[in-house]
Design an enzyme around this catalytic site. Structure first.
Site, PDB file in Angstrom:
ATOM      1  N   TYR A  66     -15.515   0.927   8.529  1.00 17.88           N
ATOM      2  CA  TYR A  66     -13.961   1.275   8.906  1.00 17.88           C
ATOM      3  C   TYR A  66     -13.653   1.860  10.298  1.00 17.88           C
ATOM      4  CZ  TYR A  66      -9.488   3.830   7.940  1.00 17.88           C
ATOM      5  OH  TYR A  66      -8.332   4.330   7.769  1.00 17.88           O
ATOM      6  N   GLY A 117       0.913  -1.403   0.079  1.00 20.28           N
ATOM      7  CA  GLY A 117      -0.006  -0.039   0.016  1.00 20.28           C
ATOM      8  C   GLY A 117       0.894   1.187  -0.053  1.00 20.28           C
ATOM      9  N   ASP A 147      -4.434 -12.960   2.004  1.00 20.29           N
ATOM     10  CA  ASP A 147      -5.306 -12.224   2.852  1.00 20.29           C
ATOM     11  C   ASP A 147      -5.023 -12.361   4.335  1.00 20.29           C
ATOM     12  OD1 ASP A 147      -7.470 -11.123   4.083  1.00 20.29           O
ATOM     13  OD2 ASP A 147      -8.948 -11.883   2.729  1.00 20.29           O
ATOM     14  N   ASN A 185      -2.903  -8.518  -0.099  1.00 22.09           N
ATOM     15  CA  ASN A 185      -3.575  -9.154  -1.304  1.00 22.09           C
ATOM     16  C   ASN A 185      -4.080  -8.399  -2.210  1.00 22.09           C
ATOM     17  OD1 ASN A 185      -5.310  -7.623   0.174  1.00 22.09           O
ATOM     18  ND2 ASN A 185      -6.946  -9.214   0.474  1.00 22.09           N
ATOM     19  N   THR A 214      -6.509  -2.969  -2.336  1.00 22.13           N
ATOM     20  CA  THR A 214      -6.374  -1.556  -2.646  1.00 22.13           C
ATOM     21  C   THR A 214      -4.866  -1.039  -2.762  1.00 22.13           C
ATOM     22  OG1 THR A 214      -6.112  -0.989  -0.355  1.00 22.13           O
ATOM     23  CG2 THR A 214      -8.433  -0.825  -1.353  1.00 22.13           C
ATOM     24  N   SER A 261      -5.686  -2.412   5.506  1.00 20.12           N
ATOM     25  CA  SER A 261      -6.822  -2.230   5.433  1.00 20.12           C
ATOM     26  C   SER A 261      -7.197  -0.922   4.238  1.00 20.12           C
ATOM     27  CB  SER A 261      -7.181  -1.382   7.115  1.00 20.12           C
ATOM     28  OG  SER A 261      -8.517  -0.926   6.766  1.00 20.12           O
ATOM     29  N   TYR A 283       3.375 -17.697   9.558  1.00 19.81           N
ATOM     30  CA  TYR A 283       4.402 -16.615   9.069  1.00 19.81           C
ATOM     31  C   TYR A 283       5.778 -17.087   9.516  1.00 19.81           C
ATOM     32  CZ  TYR A 283       0.212 -13.984   7.773  1.00 19.81           C
ATOM     33  OH  TYR A 283      -1.010 -13.419   7.579  1.00 19.81           O
TER      34      TYR A 283
HETATM   35  P1  NAD Z   1      -3.608   1.603   1.052  1.00 17.53           P
HETATM   36  O1  NAD Z   1      -4.893   1.228   0.597  1.00 17.53           O
HETATM   37  O2  NAD Z   1      -2.724   2.318   0.187  1.00 17.53           O
HETATM   38  O3  NAD Z   1      -2.824   0.380   1.759  1.00 17.53           O
HETATM   39  C1  NAD Z   1      -3.269  -0.773   2.297  1.00 17.53           C
HETATM   40  C2  NAD Z   1      -2.862  -2.038   1.761  1.00 17.53           C
HETATM   41  O4  NAD Z   1      -3.322  -2.926   2.628  1.00 17.53           O
HETATM   42  C3  NAD Z   1      -3.110  -1.913   0.308  1.00 17.53           C
HETATM   43  O5  NAD Z   1      -2.008  -2.576  -0.322  1.00 17.53           O
HETATM   44  C4  NAD Z   1      -4.252  -3.388   0.354  1.00 17.53           C
HETATM   45  O6  NAD Z   1      -4.085  -4.208  -0.649  1.00 17.53           O
HETATM   46  C5  NAD Z   1      -3.565  -4.023   1.873  1.00 17.53           C
HETATM   47  N1  NAD Z   1      -4.719  -4.997   2.303  1.00 17.53           N
HETATM   48  C6  NAD Z   1      -6.001  -4.421   2.627  1.00 17.53           C
HETATM   49  N2  NAD Z   1      -6.620  -5.585   3.282  1.00 17.53           N
HETATM   50  C7  NAD Z   1      -5.762  -6.595   2.978  1.00 17.53           C
HETATM   51  C8  NAD Z   1      -5.897  -8.241   3.613  1.00 17.53           C
HETATM   52  N3  NAD Z   1      -7.036  -8.568   3.918  1.00 17.53           N
HETATM   53  N4  NAD Z   1      -4.651  -8.651   3.436  1.00 17.53           N
HETATM   54  C9  NAD Z   1      -3.622  -8.344   3.018  1.00 17.53           C
HETATM   55  N5  NAD Z   1      -3.411  -6.960   2.706  1.00 17.53           N
HETATM   56  C10 NAD Z   1      -4.575  -6.091   2.808  1.00 17.53           C
HETATM   57  O7  NAD Z   1      -3.922   2.452   2.188  1.00 17.53           O
HETATM   58  P2  NAD Z   1      -2.971   3.373   3.137  1.00 17.53           P
HETATM   59  O8  NAD Z   1      -3.190   4.801   2.848  1.00 17.53           O
HETATM   60  O9  NAD Z   1      -1.313   3.127   2.906  1.00 17.53           O
HETATM   61  O10 NAD Z   1      -3.295   3.205   4.777  1.00 17.53           O
HETATM   62  C11 NAD Z   1      -2.431   2.140   5.434  1.00 17.53           C
HETATM   63  C12 NAD Z   1      -2.990   2.002   6.638  1.00 17.53           C
HETATM   64  O11 NAD Z   1      -2.997   3.115   7.507  1.00 17.53           O
HETATM   65  C13 NAD Z   1      -4.436   1.402   6.903  1.00 17.53           C
HETATM   66  O12 NAD Z   1      -4.516   0.492   7.855  1.00 17.53           O
HETATM   67  C14 NAD Z   1      -5.185   2.763   7.001  1.00 17.53           C
HETATM   68  O13 NAD Z   1      -6.474   2.420   7.766  1.00 17.53           O
HETATM   69  C15 NAD Z   1      -4.166   3.506   7.980  1.00 17.53           C
HETATM   70  N6  NAD Z   1      -4.283   5.201   7.648  1.00 17.53           N
HETATM   71  C16 NAD Z   1      -4.149   5.667   6.889  1.00 17.53           C
HETATM   72  C17 NAD Z   1      -4.426   6.826   6.494  1.00 17.53           C
HETATM   73  C18 NAD Z   1      -4.009   7.753   5.192  1.00 17.53           C
HETATM   74  O14 NAD Z   1      -4.289   9.144   5.526  1.00 17.53           O
HETATM   75  N7  NAD Z   1      -3.206   7.102   4.399  1.00 17.53           N
HETATM   76  C19 NAD Z   1      -5.021   7.689   7.525  1.00 17.53           C
HETATM   77  C20 NAD Z   1      -5.498   6.894   8.681  1.00 17.53           C
HETATM   78  C21 NAD Z   1      -5.223   5.509   8.953  1.00 17.53           C
END
Ligand code: NAD
Ligand code: UDP
Length: 320
Positions: free
Chosen positions: A144, A10, A56, A32, A35, A74, A63
């Site tokens: 969420y 992510g 997932d 997985n 997103t 997420s 692991y």
């Molecule tokens: P993102 O969607 O870019 O990254 C999340 C990654 O998790 C993705 O690569 C997705 O494929 C993976 N993923 C989701 N469900 C999965 C599963 N069941 N198994 C394996 N992989 C899975 O989002 P991000 O912005 O990089 O956010 C990363 C984390 O930080 C998240 O937990 C998010 O809730 C938290 N967060 C982010 C922000 C922000 O502003 N970016 C703010 C608050 C919290």
């Protein structure tokens, strides 16, 4: 150290992966890609100390033993978690449980990425970690917000009852290179439209506020939250307190992009009901415990983000 990072493909976690590899750690990313984007890992894919497991994390599996587990997986944007509501609830509940179990079994440190959304539409401003929040438990954001809150409670219970070395970080809006251009968040939407010279859409009257942190600042905070002594059992806000109304922010991005796009107002989409009106982190705890605060000024961070979108994303249709 050997670390496991869920959601490693992510936006945020791919930057964290690069930071930890640069410090000599061994990184196992688990994703997985619901997103995420495989291209986020292009720069590290062939490094000898990097391994990708496609899985997932809501489902159980074995692991390799590690010293630290970062649970970052997420969907994170309103568009992302409305597209994947059940998956979001599962990764923040079952996913948190399975990764806590793994950390407990191998005696690893554990960090969970929670969110400022845990405060909902806050009645306390700026938000301090001891505020319990104002969340609609059955609204469109609940998949969420409430699953993150459940993940926090589960993490705290592993610390309290099972003595696992855990910490919770509440991340506030973060932006930077590798923001998904079409995930509907305000930074990608405003940047893409400003670069295209298309109208910038402000939802509602634009008086709602957010505070934006550049991703390199955030991942340094995450690193410190995991490895600084005295963080076990703590809940720590990580974000940049520089706060803008969405109308101010639209003008700011528009000026930096230089295209003089029109700024237009649109009703809040139905999928965004319960939009928090105010959001700004109180980061005094992070300053005190971690010696951390953001160092990248918003103007510089946004210029770097606009450059990245210009080079990597123009032509991608935006989402609402
Ligand atoms: P993102 O969607 O870019 O990254 C999340 C990654 O998790 C993705 O690569 C997705 O494929 C993976 N993923 C989701 N469900 C999965 C599963 N069941 N198994 C394996 N992989 C899975 O989002 P991000 O912005 O990089 O956010 C990363 C984390 O930080 C998240 O937990 C998010 O809730 C938290 N967060 C982010 C922000 C922000 O502003 N970016 C703010 C608050 C919290
Ligand atoms: N927003 C907006 N126009 C857009 C996208 C978002 O005005 O094109 C607003 C949205 O209503 C919210 C804020 O920008 O008030 C931040 O939205 P984002 O999706 O980035 O994150 P949130 O903090 O709501 O999770």
């Amino acid at each position: 150290m050997k670390v496991l990072i869920s959601g490693g493909g992510g936006f945020v976690a791919s930057h964290l992966t690069e930071l930890l590899l640069a410090e000599g750690h061994e990184v196992i990313a688990v994703d997985n890609f619901i997103t995420g984007d495989r291209r986020n890992l292009e720069a590290v894919r062939d490094r000898p100390k990097f391994q990708l497991i496609e899985h997932d994390v809501s489902l159980p599996r074995e692991y390799p033993a590690v010293d630290a587990v970062f649970h970052m997986a997420s969907p994170a944007s309103p568009v992302g978690y409305r597209t994947w509501p059940i998956e979001t609830m599962l990764v923040n509940s079952q996913g948190t449980y399975h990764l806590l179990e793994h950390a407990r079994k191998c005696g690893a440190k554990f960090l969970v990425a929670s969110t400022s959304e845990a405060y909902g539409d806050p009645k306390v401003h700026p938000q301090t970690e001891d505020y319990w929040g104002n969340v609609n438990p059955v609204g469109v954001r609940a998949c969420y917000d409430e699953s993150k809150r459940y993940g926090e409670a589960m993490t705290m219970e592993y610390h309290r009852s099972l003595d696992t070395d855990t910490r919770i970080i509440r991340i506030f809006n973060t932006y930077g290179p590798r923001n998904q251009p079409d995930d509907g968040r305000v930074v990608p939407n405003f940047c893409m439209r400003a670069l295209e010279g298309a109208p910038i859409t402000v939802y509602g009257d634009g008086s709602q506020t957010r505070s934006f942190c550049f991703v390199s600042d955030l991942v340094e905070g995450i690193r410190r939250a995991m490895f600084t002594e005295g963080t076990a059992g703590e809940v720590i806000n990580l974000g940049n307190p520089s706060e803008y109304t969405m109308l101010e922010f639209a003008r700011f991005v528009n000026d930096l992009a230089g295209n003089k796009s029109e700024i237009v107002f649109e009703p809040l989409p139905e999928s965004r009901k319960d939009d928090p009106m105010l959001r700004r982190p109180d980061i005094s705890k992070a300053q005190r415990l971690l010696g951390w605060e953001p160092v990248v000024p918003p103007e510089e961070g946004l210029k770097r983000t606009l450059d990245w979108f210009r080079e990597n994303a123009l032509g991608t249709p935006a989402s609402v």
